[in-house]
Design a protein around this motif. Structure first.
Motif, mmCIF file in Angstrom:
data_model
loop_
_atom_site.group_PDB
_atom_site.id
_atom_site.type_symbol
_atom_site.label_atom_id
_atom_site.label_comp_id
_atom_site.label_asym_id
_atom_site.label_seq_id
_atom_site.Cartn_x
_atom_site.Cartn_y
_atom_site.Cartn_z
ATOM 1 N N GLU A 284 6.603 15.532 0.651
ATOM 2 C CA GLU A 284 5.667 15.400 -0.462
ATOM 3 C C GLU A 284 6.395 15.060 -1.762
ATOM 4 N N VAL A 285 7.617 15.578 -1.917
ATOM 5 C CA VAL A 285 8.431 15.184 -3.071
ATOM 6 C C VAL A 285 8.624 13.665 -3.041
ATOM 7 N N LEU A 286 8.889 13.127 -1.851
ATOM 8 C CA LEU A 286 9.083 11.684 -1.698
ATOM 9 C C LEU A 286 7.777 10.919 -1.883
ATOM 10 N N ASP A 287 6.676 11.411 -1.268
ATOM 11 C CA ASP A 287 5.442 10.619 -1.310
ATOM 12 C C ASP A 287 4.846 10.555 -2.711
ATOM 13 N N ALA A 288 4.972 11.648 -3.480
ATOM 14 C CA ALA A 288 4.460 11.616 -4.850
ATOM 15 C C ALA A 288 5.232 10.595 -5.680
ATOM 16 N N ASP A 289 6.542 10.560 -5.487
ATOM 17 C CA ASP A 289 7.385 9.597 -6.200
ATOM 18 C C ASP A 289 7.106 8.173 -5.729
ATOM 19 N N ALA A 290 6.884 8.006 -4.428
ATOM 20 C CA ALA A 290 6.644 6.667 -3.880
ATOM 21 C C ALA A 290 5.326 6.097 -4.388
ATOM 22 N N PHE A 291 4.275 6.911 -4.444
ATOM 23 C CA PHE A 291 3.003 6.390 -4.948
ATOM 24 C C PHE A 291 3.081 6.121 -6.447
ATOM 25 N N ALA A 292 3.907 6.905 -7.140
ATOM 26 C CA ALA A 292 4.111 6.650 -8.573
ATOM 27 C C ALA A 292 4.664 5.247 -8.798
ATOM 28 N N ALA A 293 5.413 4.728 -7.806
ATOM 29 C CA ALA A 293 5.936 3.359 -7.922
ATOM 30 C C ALA A 293 4.796 2.348 -8.019
ATOM 31 N N PHE A 294 3.707 2.587 -7.261
ATOM 32 C CA PHE A 294 2.531 1.717 -7.358
ATOM 33 C C PHE A 294 1.812 1.944 -8.686
ATOM 34 N N GLU A 295 1.663 3.216 -9.064
ATOM 35 C CA GLU A 295 0.965 3.529 -10.310
ATOM 36 C C GLU A 295 1.655 2.893 -11.511
ATOM 37 N N GLU A 296 2.970 2.839 -11.465
ATOM 38 C CA GLU A 296 3.714 2.254 -12.578
ATOM 39 C C GLU A 296 3.432 0.766 -12.744
ATOM 40 N N THR A 297 2.993 0.101 -11.671
ATOM 41 C CA THR A 297 2.654 -1.330 -11.766
ATOM 42 C C THR A 297 1.230 -1.534 -12.269
ATOM 43 N N GLY A 298 0.416 -0.454 -12.266
ATOM 44 C CA GLY A 298 -0.979 -0.569 -12.655
ATOM 45 C C GLY A 298 -1.870 -1.084 -11.542
ATOM 46 N N ASP A 299 -1.320 -1.218 -10.325
ATOM 47 C CA ASP A 299 -2.090 -1.776 -9.209
ATOM 48 C C ASP A 299 -1.727 -1.016 -7.938
ATOM 49 N N ALA A 300 -2.704 -0.268 -7.399
ATOM 50 C CA ALA A 300 -2.447 0.525 -6.189
ATOM 51 C C ALA A 300 -2.143 -0.341 -4.981
ATOM 52 N N PHE A 301 -2.414 -1.641 -5.081
ATOM 53 C CA PHE A 301 -2.156 -2.555 -3.963
ATOM 54 C C PHE A 301 -1.169 -3.652 -4.359
ATOM 55 N N ASN A 302 -0.295 -3.334 -5.285
ATOM 56 C CA ASN A 302 0.687 -4.309 -5.764
ATOM 57 C C ASN A 302 1.423 -4.963 -4.586
ATOM 58 N N THR A 303 1.376 -6.287 -4.529
ATOM 59 C CA THR A 303 1.883 -7.028 -3.374
ATOM 60 C C THR A 303 3.382 -6.838 -3.167
ATOM 61 N N ASP A 304 4.143 -6.938 -4.232
ATOM 62 C CA ASP A 304 5.592 -6.799 -4.105
ATOM 63 C C ASP A 304 5.968 -5.389 -3.662
ATOM 64 N N MET A 305 5.318 -4.403 -4.238
ATOM 65 C CA MET A 305 5.620 -3.020 -3.883
ATOM 66 C C MET A 305 5.196 -2.733 -2.432
ATOM 67 N N ALA A 306 4.055 -3.290 -2.015
ATOM 68 C CA ALA A 306 3.583 -3.099 -0.638
ATOM 69 C C ALA A 306 4.569 -3.716 0.356
ATOM 70 N N ARG A 307 5.114 -4.875 0.022
ATOM 71 C CA ARG A 307 6.098 -5.510 0.901
ATOM 72 C C ARG A 307 7.349 -4.636 1.016
ATOM 73 N N LYS A 308 7.821 -4.119 -0.122
ATOM 74 C CA LYS A 308 8.998 -3.243 -0.099
ATOM 75 C C LYS A 308 8.710 -1.968 0.704
ATOM 76 N N LEU A 309 7.484 -1.460 0.587
ATOM 77 C CA LEU A 309 7.096 -0.259 1.321
ATOM 78 C C LEU A 309 7.128 -0.521 2.828
ATOM 79 N N LYS A 310 6.554 -1.639 3.229
ATOM 80 C CA LYS A 310 6.538 -1.979 4.653
ATOM 81 C C LYS A 310 7.956 -2.196 5.174
ATOM 82 N N ASP A 311 8.752 -2.960 4.434
ATOM 83 C CA ASP A 311 10.085 -3.340 4.905
ATOM 84 C C ASP A 311 11.066 -2.170 4.928
#
Length: 690
Positions: free
Chosen positions: A624-651
């Motif tokens: 949960e320490v990791l997942d809260a930080d990981a979702f914050a990465a999307f929040e910081e872009t202002g887009d919960a479905f940010n394409t670049d961040m989603a690609r990095k998440l998948k890869d």
């Protein structure tokens, strides 16, 4: 072809649609013979690898081990699915026999001197082998696995370790069966209207369905399925009935007689401690944590205690508020564990002007499944196509093809969503088959992942939709996050595929995926009223989002107390009275009398029904320490479905399995390792959070 061969083939030759097992051809009575044949075949493969006259190479030793035992893997996958999701007395009897036999089989492999010599030779000269990063991880996994299985021990110690593992396997099977027996045997039948005071229609329907399933048509049954017991404790105005049901719920595995688990726990802890010391570890926790991100019990306890202090303080504030609600009703009793959910619901309704009953009509199971699939498509470019005419292992199970953007099938997914007496409680993900790219003896190259989710939602009456609580909906997203970890896997070797990662990293993909449930555009699209089809009103949606950290103290105390007791058991070693240790630990923590452990020791299946989460229940919070930080990465872009961040998440998270070190791959995704602050904020345990 003899009938015996035909029966074996029905279990091992998966020639159903898209390589699925032919579930309709699998018979319970064929498993014993299938295990015997498959184990013998695996033994022959292991002997061939160990006795190979050629010098050991990565190909003739490690790759050979990776593809050995295919038939046994298939028999096992079908059988263990049955034991958890659709068992019966015959399967349970066989489980008690098979679990120790399989332990003995794998102990024999782990202590094969000639085989370990080949692996050890490769490990010693690993720097000369020009291995890829994934190949080095696979070699390391095999070498460490053999060492942890006792390959370096003296012969008499190896024999003792094998006996310990065999006995532990039997104890784990017994523990889980005892809990299921207690869950199945208890029900509270209600017939009078005053006994149903406060019970909303959706729960009445579920209770009526449960009564019918038990042969009590026209009545209402409270069962120990979480999807019924928790809402009953939430809504019932009958405090006496809440107390009765609650005490039965928390007493699973502690009722005396044949299903009592206390002696099983004591023996399990004794054997685990002996095993750890045989392998050179101070205690079982040190053994289990050696190959995790946390590394040491001290690191785990430091995190847990940091959270505990904040949680118990918040829970005290929450209890005071609940006491006020009780007083306002003209009552003067203390807040007891069977009261908390009931009065917390009333407090939530008062503070946020909505109730769970008001919310539930907007959370249809069917729509939340669609939401799971939609999020996966938007993040990862995959879509689910339901296959209506495929027979699975139970009529309730649904089957889906998972296709990529090109339309190619990349995985198969099975969803088993409803509670039934033949299924153990809880929710989980597992695989019939894991993704890999190696050539097999049958001529195929690689395999599609075949992944399944099991949940225990209350089955609705005929013709009515299944309605979920918000927690149920999160559970669905959580387990589908695990499923995605398996389905998006893109590695070469089976042993590092999908969820084959360290225990305290495996919950990251699942817990992270939960965040997308409450992204406003997802709720706006899929939280539709089951009767009118109208979307959840924005005012209600806003209240739901505002209330996300409500009751955070209670929820965190429930979980963290369980994790701390787990760590105490496995750092102390053998104990004379596990229940006395549980009491001692809780007293030392000043556990509020109004809250109990989420999983009391006699039904703590994560820890004692097998050792998957033993000394590892903390891993949900570590992740949960990791997942809260990981979702914050999307929040910081202002887009919960940010394409670049989603690609990095998948890869870097969902597709690499265990082919890369967990800390390394997380840093590649996020640039750094997180502190607990984002998690504490998410839980609402830091100053200023509601």
């Amino acid at each position: 072809m003899t009938s015996t061969t035909a029966q074996y083939s029905a279990i091992t030759d998966w020639n159903g649609t898209n390589g699925l097992p032919r579930f309709d051809a699998v018979r319970d009575e064929d498993f014993a013979g299938a295990f015997e044949t498959a184990v013998a075949a695996h033994d022959a493969e292991i002997d061939a690898i160990a006795d190979n006259a050629e010098a050991p190479s990565f190909a003739n030793t490690i790759v050979a081990l990776e593809v050995a035992g295919d038939a046994l893997s298939r028999v096992s996958a079908l059988f263990w699915n049955k034991t958890g999701a659709h068992t019966n007395p015959d399967i349970q009897a066989l489980e008690r026999n098979i679990a120790p036999k399989m332990s003995r089989h794998y102990s024999k492999i782990g202590m094969n001197e000639a085989l370990f010599k080949r692996i050890d030779t490769l490990w010693e000269k690993r720097d000369e082998l020009a291995l890829t990063g994934e190949e080095l991880r696979v070699l390391e996994r095999h070498w460490k696995g053999f060492v942890r299985a006792g390959a370096k021990l003296a012969k008499d110690h190896q024999e003792r370790l094998a006996a310990i593992n065999e006995e532990l396997a039997g104890l784990g099977a017994k523990f889980g069966q005892n809990v299921l027996a207690d869950e199945k045997s208890w029900k509270l039948l209600l017939t009078e209207e005053d006994e149903l005071t406060g019970i909303p229609d959706f729960l009445r329907d579920s209770m009526a369905g449960a009564a019918r399933e038990h042969g009590d048509d026209g009545k209402f049954a409270v069962t120990l399925s979480r999807s019924i017991i928790e809402p009953f404790l939430t809504f019932s105005e009958r405090r006496d009935l809440r107390e009765q049901a609650f005490k039965a719920w928390v007493a699973r595995g502690e009722n005396g007689g044949e299903t009592d688990n206390r002696e099983t726990v004591k023996r399990t802890l004794e054997l685990r401690d002996e095993k750890a010391k045989l392998l050179g570890y101070t205690n079982f926790a040190a053994y289990k944590l050696d190959n995790t991100m946390a590394k040491t019990p001290d690191a785990v306890n430091t995190l847990l205690m940091q959270v505990w202090e904040k949680a118990v303080e918040r829970a005290g504030e929450e209890e005071a508020e609940l006491a006020t609600v009780i007083s306002d009703e003209g009552k003067n009793h203390d807040v007891m564990p069977w009261d908390w959910r009931h009065y917390a619901e009333k407090l939530r309704a008062k503070k946020f002007s909505f109730s769970e009953a008001e919310l539930k009509p907007y959370l249809q199971l069917e729509k939340i499944i669609e939401a799971c699939f939609d999020v996966a498509q938007r993040l990862f470019g995959i879509r689910a196509v339901e296959m209506k005419n495929v027979t699975a292992y139970h009529p309730d199970v649904r089957t889906f093809e998972i296709r990529n953007e090109k339309g190619d099938i990349v995985a198969m997914f099975l969803g088993d969503f409803f509670a039934r007496p033949s299924k153990r409680s809880g929710a989980w993900m597992s695989a019939f088959q894991s993704q890999h790219k190696l050539p097999l003896k049958n001529g195929t190259v690689g395999e599609l992942p075949i992944i399944y989710n099991v949940c225990n939602f209350a089955k609705p009456s005929q013709g009515k939709p299944a309605l979920l609580s918000l927690d149920d909906a999160r559970t669905l997203f959580h387990e589908f996050g695990h499923a995605l970890h398996g389905m998006l896997s893109n590695v070469t070797y089976p042993s590092v595929s999908g969820t084959s990662v360290s225990r305290d990293f495996v919950e990251l993909p699942s817990q992270l995926y939960e965040h997308w449930l409450t992204v406003p555009e997802i709720l706006e699209k899929y939280a539709l009223h089951y009767e009118t089809g109208a979307p959840m009103p924005k005012a209600l949606l806003d209240k739901v989002l505002a209330a996300q950290t409500f009751n955070a103290g209670f929820n965190t105390v429930e979980f963290t107390s369980s994790a701390l007791v787990d760590m105490a058991f496995h750092t102390r070693g053998a104990v004379d009275d596990p229940m006395a240790v549980q009491t001692e630990v809780l007293e030392s923590l000043n556990m509020p009398k109004s809250i109990v452990m989420r999983h009391a020791t006699p039904h703590f299946q994560h820890v004692f029904s097998g050792d998957g989460y033993s000394a590892g229940y903390y891993s949900y919070m570590w992740s949960e320490v990791l997942d809260a930080d990981a979702f914050a990465a999307f929040e910081e872009t202002g887009d919960a479905f940010n394409t670049d961040m989603a690609r990095k998440l998948k890869d870097n998270i969902y597709s690499v399995g265990g082919s890369v070190d967990a800390e390394e791959t997380y840093k590649t995704f996020r640039g750094k390792m997180p502190s607990p602050e984002a998690m504490l904020k998410k839980r609402g345990l830091v100053s200023g959070q509601a």
